[in-house]
Design a protein around this motif. Structure first.
Motif, PDB file in Angstrom:
ATOM      1  N   HIS A 263      -9.820  -1.184 -11.515  1.00 45.89           N
ATOM      2  CA  HIS A 263     -11.058  -0.500 -11.895  1.00 45.89           C
ATOM      3  C   HIS A 263     -11.254  -0.435 -13.407  1.00 45.89           C
ATOM      4  CE1 HIS A 263     -10.975   0.889  -7.707  1.00 45.89           C
ATOM      5  NE2 HIS A 263     -12.240   1.188  -7.856  1.00 45.89           N
TER       6      HIS A 263
ATOM      7  N   ILE B  57     -10.333   5.339  -0.722  1.00 45.71           N
ATOM      8  CA  ILE B  57      -8.874   5.383  -0.863  1.00 45.71           C
ATOM      9  C   ILE B  57      -8.266   6.342   0.153  1.00 45.71           C
ATOM     10  CG2 ILE B  57      -7.015   6.013  -2.444  1.00 45.71           C
ATOM     11  CD1 ILE B  57      -8.831   5.070  -4.726  1.00 45.71           C
TER      12      ILE B  57
ATOM     13  N   THR C  89      -9.342  -3.593  -4.953  1.00 49.72           N
ATOM     14  CA  THR C  89      -8.137  -2.778  -4.813  1.00 49.72           C
ATOM     15  C   THR C  89      -7.627  -2.784  -3.383  1.00 49.72           C
ATOM     16  OG1 THR C  89      -8.844  -1.320  -6.611  1.00 49.72           O
ATOM     17  CG2 THR C  89      -7.204  -0.454  -5.086  1.00 49.72           C
ATOM     18  N   LEU C  90      -8.503  -2.429  -2.449  1.00 51.08           N
ATOM     19  CA  LEU C  90      -8.090  -2.385  -1.055  1.00 51.08           C
ATOM     20  C   LEU C  90      -7.900  -3.791  -0.490  1.00 51.08           C
ATOM     21  CD1 LEU C  90     -10.236   0.571   0.344  1.00 51.08           C
ATOM     22  CD2 LEU C  90      -7.996   0.586  -0.744  1.00 51.08           C
TER      23      LEU C  90
ATOM     24  N   GLY D 291      -4.693   0.003  -8.313  1.00 49.35           N
ATOM     25  CA  GLY D 291      -6.054   0.526  -8.177  1.00 49.35           C
ATOM     26  C   GLY D 291      -6.649   0.894  -9.519  1.00 49.35           C
ATOM     27  N   TRP D 292      -5.855   1.558 -10.370  1.00 52.78           N
ATOM     28  CA  TRP D 292      -6.340   1.902 -11.715  1.00 52.78           C
ATOM     29  C   TRP D 292      -6.653   0.634 -12.513  1.00 52.78           C
ATOM     30  CZ3 TRP D 292      -3.753   0.537 -16.280  1.00 52.78           C
ATOM     31  CH2 TRP D 292      -4.352   1.005 -17.458  1.00 52.78           C
TER      32      TRP D 292
ATOM     33  N   ILE E  59      -8.422   7.450 -10.149  1.00 51.02           N
ATOM     34  CA  ILE E  59      -7.214   6.879  -9.565  1.00 51.02           C
ATOM     35  C   ILE E  59      -6.003   7.167 -10.457  1.00 51.02           C
ATOM     36  CG2 ILE E  59      -6.139   4.736  -8.792  1.00 51.02           C
ATOM     37  CD1 ILE E  59      -8.971   3.673  -8.231  1.00 51.02           C
TER      38      ILE E  59
ATOM     39  N   THR F 250     -13.382  -1.523  -6.197  1.00 47.80           N
ATOM     40  CA  THR F 250     -12.720  -0.807  -5.106  1.00 47.80           C
ATOM     41  C   THR F 250     -12.416  -1.760  -3.966  1.00 47.80           C
ATOM     42  OG1 THR F 250     -14.049   1.130  -5.720  1.00 47.80           O
ATOM     43  CG2 THR F 250     -12.847   1.252  -3.654  1.00 47.80           C
TER      44      THR F 250
ATOM     45  N   ASN G 226       0.832  -1.209   0.000  1.00 48.03           N
ATOM     46  CA  ASN G 226       0.000   0.000   0.000  1.00 48.03           C
ATOM     47  C   ASN G 226       0.854   1.241   0.000  1.00 48.03           C
ATOM     48  OD1 ASN G 226      -1.560   2.243   1.507  1.00 48.03           O
ATOM     49  ND2 ASN G 226      -3.094   0.858   0.662  1.00 48.03           N
TER      50      ASN G 226
END
Length: 769
Positions: free
Chosen positions: A668, A212, A257-258, A664-665, A690, A254, A39
């Motif tokens: 998505h 985010i 991503t996280l 992240g990009w 993002i 999302t 992260n």
């Protein structure tokens, strides 16, 4: 650093020296390793301190205030233009009205954002009378508080900008990097359009941005586990994630991503070298499971509970649900006026799209039409629009059963999928269609009325099947047998002999020989959405028991059973959205904003709103993403040859902070390649957000001395170089935004030459001629 490790270090005086050394080593390793997690915020505390020492807080807040004020202006200016229904406002405005009336409806998206829109209407005392039936309907004439509705989107769209800025600041980037990321979204035409209309996208994108930001803030307290700040930002991340998934199901990206960051962190904590016992690791696991799974899912369920609690009345969504579910709804005013249709009833038949009534009269089609084609020269069947339709016998049709079931006994209910005949009350003949071209549509079949021996000899041609219309449903759903009621049951009237659907249209009227009525014809494309009719009214006798309204008994159904039924239907119908659309686009065209969507056209004033991203900003993002991939490949290759060009701090920033944003990009964006449903440019906007964060970070990275020579000193940011890059990029982005603002706001009439000048790439604008 975990509390358990702290305790071990503090209590080492009473232990042996080996234990103390081990604890100290574990503590030291944990602090060092925390800066190497996936992260992007994992080294943000130290970096943030460095940035703060080099950049005054005044610069941050001045830049934040400036870009936020600009965002307020570009999103709120001319918010009332156009004062007509635009694009998907026709859906989400309608849903808000249904909420305000408590009338049940069906939609593919979860309720959260739609409830927010309805809440705005409730706050200002609006009752939801206007139903947003068609694009172009006037808000002014119908007294709709549309500016209040649009203000909700504008407020959310504006809030995205400071949230982005503070995310970059939390990650330790300079004011210029924070400003540049915010500017890309602030002046993006697509983001602005979605932030000015009654749509769900502003809620979705703000929720993504908050997710985010909250997780990045949480990362700054990782060395203080289970403290108040740690819990606050972990729970804030969970609440934000619940808002994402409760707005649109693409919010799962999302979560993904996280989820990658959380899984990597837990994998790191599982390492025995970090000094955590399995019990302590379990606490970390269940804290994240509770805050990021249980709490969001509970909130998600709450919005559906509220959805069912508000929508208590029968409405247009009934047909999608099971009969058991429908029995839990109160009857709406529509249902109160709805009557069961029975054989031998005299009814009026109304076309759903045009509102015209099926009609016939003692006039025949001319033997030869104006274009020279020959007709059957039989009695005309047309459609008319007037208020006294029920009192005109030429608009009344008697429902007659097929001969095998015709026992002249009244009181038998008519059901969908029944085969019936229509007898014209005014002239006594039977409705028929045959393989003769209709007056205006040479590919369609002509409708006529026939009598006596002709009706007997052509009996099969007078048979029609009443097929239930359920938009987007499977054939099994459409073939179900359901009692037909006036007003409430949507039907397709299918001819048994030639397999066409009864259809009418108002774009072209019949000549004077048909009194300029609407043409009725047989459409071979039976699934066309404008083939739908309803039985509007019944000519009932005063003694008929159906003239008295008897309220139905409302039953109950467990909430989870309702929710599961609705979930299955939502996913099913979402997957059915595979039909072509003139403005649909594929993901490969999105990053470069190759095409857009026509949102609104005013043919009288030659004004339009065309949904398209800021091409300069979109292309810059693609360049930065490509540069990043090149840097990663170059670093990996050079290190294979034992050539270390980047210092450890730079590599941490490259792989951790920027790597997190790059993932992240990608999370998505790339999943859309796997979807078969309709896709549009607005699906790319979360990824665009993002990518904007990523772009600001990469600009700072390439403008920083990251060589190994600077490893022992602070990395030097080349401010002049960065300022020049940001200034040039911002100039292009701002220029594009204002150059295309006439088709962003829809407030200025452009000449054909001005329209042609804006037809970049594959843009298909109106009024270019």
């Amino acid at each position: 650093m975990s509390q358990s490790v702290k305790k071990k270090s503090a209590g080492s005086k009473k232990g042996n020296n080996t234990s103390a050394a081990a604890a100290a080593a574990a503590t030291s390793n944990e602090v060092d390793d925390h800066s190497k997690k996936l992260n992007g915020a994992r080294d943000s505390k130290n970096i943030g301190q460095d940035a703060a020492s080099a950049n005054s807080e005044v610069q941050y807040w001045a830049a934040l205030a400036s870009v936020t004020l600009v965002a307020v202006y570009v999103r709120f200016v001319k918010l009332g233009t156009p004062n007509q229904v635009v694009f998907d406002e026709v859906h989400f405005g309608k849903f808000a009205s249904y909420y305000l009336e408590g009338t049940y409806f069906f939609d593919l998206h979860p309720p959260f954002a739609k409830l927010l829109i309805a809440f705005v209407g409730w706050l200002i005392g609006y009752k939801g009378k206007f139903k947003f039936d068609a694009i172009g309907d006037s808000y002014i004439e119908n007294n709709v508080p549309y500016i209040a509705y649009r203000s909700l989107s504008a407020i959310q769209g504006t809030a995205i900008i400071p949230v982005m800025f503070l995310t970059m600041k939390t990650l330790g980037f300079s004011p210029l990097a924070c400003l540049f990321s915010s500017i890309i979204v602030c002046f993006d035409n697509a983001q602005v359009i979605d932030s000015r209309l009654i749509l769900l996208d502003a809620t979705l994108i703000l929720s993504v941005a908050l997710s985010i930001f909250s997780y990045c803030k949480f990362s700054t307290f990782r060395r203080q586990p289970f403290t108040q700040n740690w819990w606050t930002w972990l729970l804030a991340t969970g609440v934000s994630l619940s808002c994402v998934i409760s707005t649109k199901y693409v919010g799962v990206f999302t979560y993904f991503t996280l989820g990658i960051a959380v899984c990597h962190e837990l994998w790191y904590l599982l390492d025995y070298k970090k000094g955590l016992t399995l019990t302590e690791f379990g606490k970390h696991f269940f804290a994240r499971f509770w805050a990021l799974i249980v709490v969001p899912f509970t909130i998600y369920l709450y919005w559906f509970y509220l959805h069912f609690a508000i929508l208590k009345k029968s409405g247009p969504g009934d047909a999608f649900m099971s009969s058991e579910f429908q029995e839990t709804l109160l009857e709406s005013p529509l249902a109160q006026h709805s009557k069961e249709v029975q054989y031998y009833d005299q009814i009026t038949i109304k076309h759903k799209e045009t509102g015209a009534f099926l009609h016939s009269h003692k006039h025949v089609y001319p033997l030869r039409y104006e274009n020279g084609r020959i007709s059957s020269n039989q009695q005309q069947v047309t459609c008319v629009q007037h208020e006294d339709a029920q009192s005109d016998p030429n608009n009344l049709w008697e429902i007659v059963p097929v001969q095998a079931e015709d026992d002249n006994v009244k009181g038998k209910d008519v059901h969908t999928n029944d085969i019936i005949r229509f007898k014209h009350v005014g002239t006594g003949g039977f409705l028929l269609t045959h393989d003769v071209a209709s007056p205006l549509k040479a590919t369609n079949e002509e409708f006529i009325v026939v009598y006596n021996e002709t009706a007997i000899s052509r009996y099969n041609e007078t048979l029609f099947r009443l097929r239930l219309d359920v938009p987007g449903s499977s054939p099994k759903k459409q073939n179900q047998r359901k009692q037909i009621k006036t007003l409430a049951t949507d039907l397709r009237v299918l001819h048994m002999d030639t397999v066409v659907a009864m259809w009418t249209h108002d774009d072209e009227l019949l000549p004077e020989w048909a009194f300029k009525h609407q043409e009725v014809s047989g459409n071979k494309k039976i699934q066309d959405k404008d083939n739908v009719w309803t039985f509007d009214s019944i000519n009932l006798q005063p003694t008929d028991p159906r003239t008295r309204y008897v309220p139905k008994k409302v039953k109950t159904m467990p909430f989870l059973k309702k929710w599961l039924q609705l979930q299955r239907l939502m996913f099913h119908h979402n997957n059915q959205l595979s039909s072509s659309h003139p403005f649909a686009s594929q993901p490969d065209s999105w990053p470069l904003a190759m095409s857009g969507v026509s949102f609104y056209n005013n043919n009288e004033e030659k004004k339009q709103i065309f949904f398209i991203g800021n091409v300069i900003g979109f292309w810059l993002e693609v360049c930065f993403l490509s540069i990043y991939v090149g840097i990663i490949l170059a670093d990996q290759i050079t290190r294979r040859r034992n050539c270390h060009l980047l210092n450890d701090r730079a590599r941490s920033r490259l792989y951790n902070t920027l790597g997190f944003l790059f993932i992240g990009w990608a999370a998505h964006y790339f999943p859309f390649y796997l979807m078969n449903r309709q896709k549009f440019l607005h699906h790319y906007l979360p990824a665009h957000l993002i990518a904007a964060l990523f772009s600001g970070g990469l600009v700072e990275f390439v403008c920083t001395d990251n060589s190994t020579d600077s490893a022992k000193s602070k990395a030097q940011l080349k401010r002049v170089k960065m300022a020049v890059i940001v200034a040039l990029a911002t100039t292009g982005i701002v220029w594009f935004f204002f150059y295309f603002s006439p088709i962003t706001y829809g407030d200025i009439t452009l000449t054909p030459d001005e329209v042609k000048a804006r037809q970049w790439l594959d843009f298909k604008l109106h009024y270019a001629k």
